[in-house]
Design an enzyme around this catalytic site. Structure first.
Site, PDB file in Angstrom:
ATOM      1  CB  ALA A 170      54.619  66.321  -7.583  1.00  0.00           C
TER       2      ALA A 170
ATOM      3  CG  ASP B 280      55.392  68.969  -4.206  1.00  0.00           C
ATOM      4  OD1 ASP B 280      55.927  68.620  -3.142  1.00  0.00           O
ATOM      5  OD2 ASP B 280      54.297  68.535  -4.612  1.00  0.00           O
TER       6      ASP B 280
ATOM      7  CG  ASN C 195      58.983  67.307  -0.594  1.00  0.00           C
ATOM      8  OD1 ASN C 195      58.163  66.894  -1.424  1.00  0.00           O
ATOM      9  ND2 ASN C 195      59.277  66.605   0.488  1.00  0.00           N
TER      10      ASN C 195
END
Ligand code: MRU
Length: 343
Positions: free
Chosen positions: A47, A233, A243
């Site tokens: 990310a 994320d 995630n």
């Protein structure tokens, strides 16, 4: 530690994460379309790293745009980069930050705008490294000494501008003198754990063992794992965490076995516009990532596949969220909002 991404002589250079650890190769992006393609194909991933890449992509796009119809070109550049991957909110956060700067500079000479956008992208990169160090400093005290830390996917230097979020916490614990080792889930289907996390930890001399994803429950039950630390994320206002797919299962198994489950992420990963994780868009990746391993088919031709790249872990499984501004605990709506608004 490796350089994940940098601005070099009017290009964006990134280590190619699709070929690690077999090859240490760098990809040079000469225009914003190449940066967008690199994000989409996961040459760069994680990310915070894709946020930095998007910011540099915007700067690169504008540095090749003419002064004529600059506003229109700027929008096209931002839209192209925003369409690469939907889940990690850092991508949109970084593009928004570039947009805000651009709108402040609108009407200024194009050379001045280009210079300012390049500087801003460089600043986002440097800030990210400092943020990860701060996440590490906050999180290190949570890591039990003399135990094993389990992590999923790669939330390390490669997934950020440097140092890492989850691996930043692990690095900081090691730097603080804790005697720990790491279990890295291999993280099917893209194998970020096997290919990237183990490689990264080896570079730093941090003891790491690779396990397949389906071994996590066995080890969480064994008493050897002191805590789980993963990245994120996108984190919704109530503390639900998107995630890498597989994280949810690890979190449930951690709770079942009384093992703390920590999420390490910068405040730019918080999406306080979303009340809970249900609204987080989950990217669907190509079927070939599941049916093939390094180009070799492992399933019959024509096999139908689902390949969600992320899952959402409900907040009740999250022991704490470690950010650069401090550690948030339930109730997350209050603690995350307080951290996000903190100067
Ligand atoms: O698909 P990827 O490799 O981009 O997914 C990465 C993850 O899920 C990471 O855990 C997350 O982005 C945090 S990285 C500091």
């Amino acid at each position: 530690m490796v350089e994940t991404i940098e601005w070099r002589d009017g290009t964006v250079v990134m280590i190619d994460q699709t070929v690690l650890p077999r090859e240490e190769k760098y990809v040079v992006c000469r225009n914003y379309e190449e940066v967008a393609a690199a994000i989409k194909s996961m040459v760069i991933r994680g990310a915070p790293a894709i946020g930095v890449a998007a910011a540099m992509g915007v700067a690169l796009g504008v540095s090749h745009s003419g002064a004529e119809r600059l506003d229109e070109q700027f929008d096209t550049i931002c839209d192209t980069l925003a369409k690469t991957r939907p889940t990690a909110v850092n991508l949109f956060w970084a593009i928004d930050r570039m947009k805000k700067l651009y709108s402040r500079l609108r009407g200024r000479p194009v050379e001045e705008i280009r210079k300012a956008l390049i500087e801003e992208a460089g600043q986002i990169r440097l800030e990210d490294i400092a943020i990860n160090r701060a996440i590490g400093a906050h999180g290190a005290s949570l890591v039990p000494d003399g135990k094993t830390v389990l992590t999923h996917c790669n939330a390390g230097a490669l997934a950020t501008a440097g140092y890492g979020t989850a691996l930043g916490v692990i690095r900081a614990a090691v730097e603080a003198g804790k005697k720990i080792d790491v279990f890295a889930d291999e993280t099917r289907p893209f194998l970020q754990g096997a290919r990237l996390t183990v490689w990264e930890l080896q570079q730093d001399g941090i003891p790491a063992k690779l396990i397949t994803d389906n071994m996590a429950g066995h080890f969480l039950k064994s008493g050897r794992i002191g805590c789980v630390v993963v990245g994120a994320d996108r984190i919704a206002r109530n503390g639900d965490v998107a995630n890498k797919v597989g994280t949810y299962g690890v979190a449930v198994l951690a709770k079942e076995n009384g093992v703390p489950f920590y999420v390490a992420a910068p405040v730019s990963t918080l999406d306080l516009t979303l009340p809970d994780g249900q609204q987080i868009p989950i990217e669907e990746r190509p079927a070939a990532e599941v049916t093939h391993v390094f180009g070799v088919a492992i399933a019959p031709a024509g096999t139908e596949v689902e390949n969600p790249a992320f899952d959402v872990t409900p907040n009740r499984y999250v022991t704490a969220i470690i950010t650069e501004k401090g550690i948030a605990q339930a109730p997350y709506e209050e603690s995350l909002t307080a951290l996000a608004t903190m100067k």
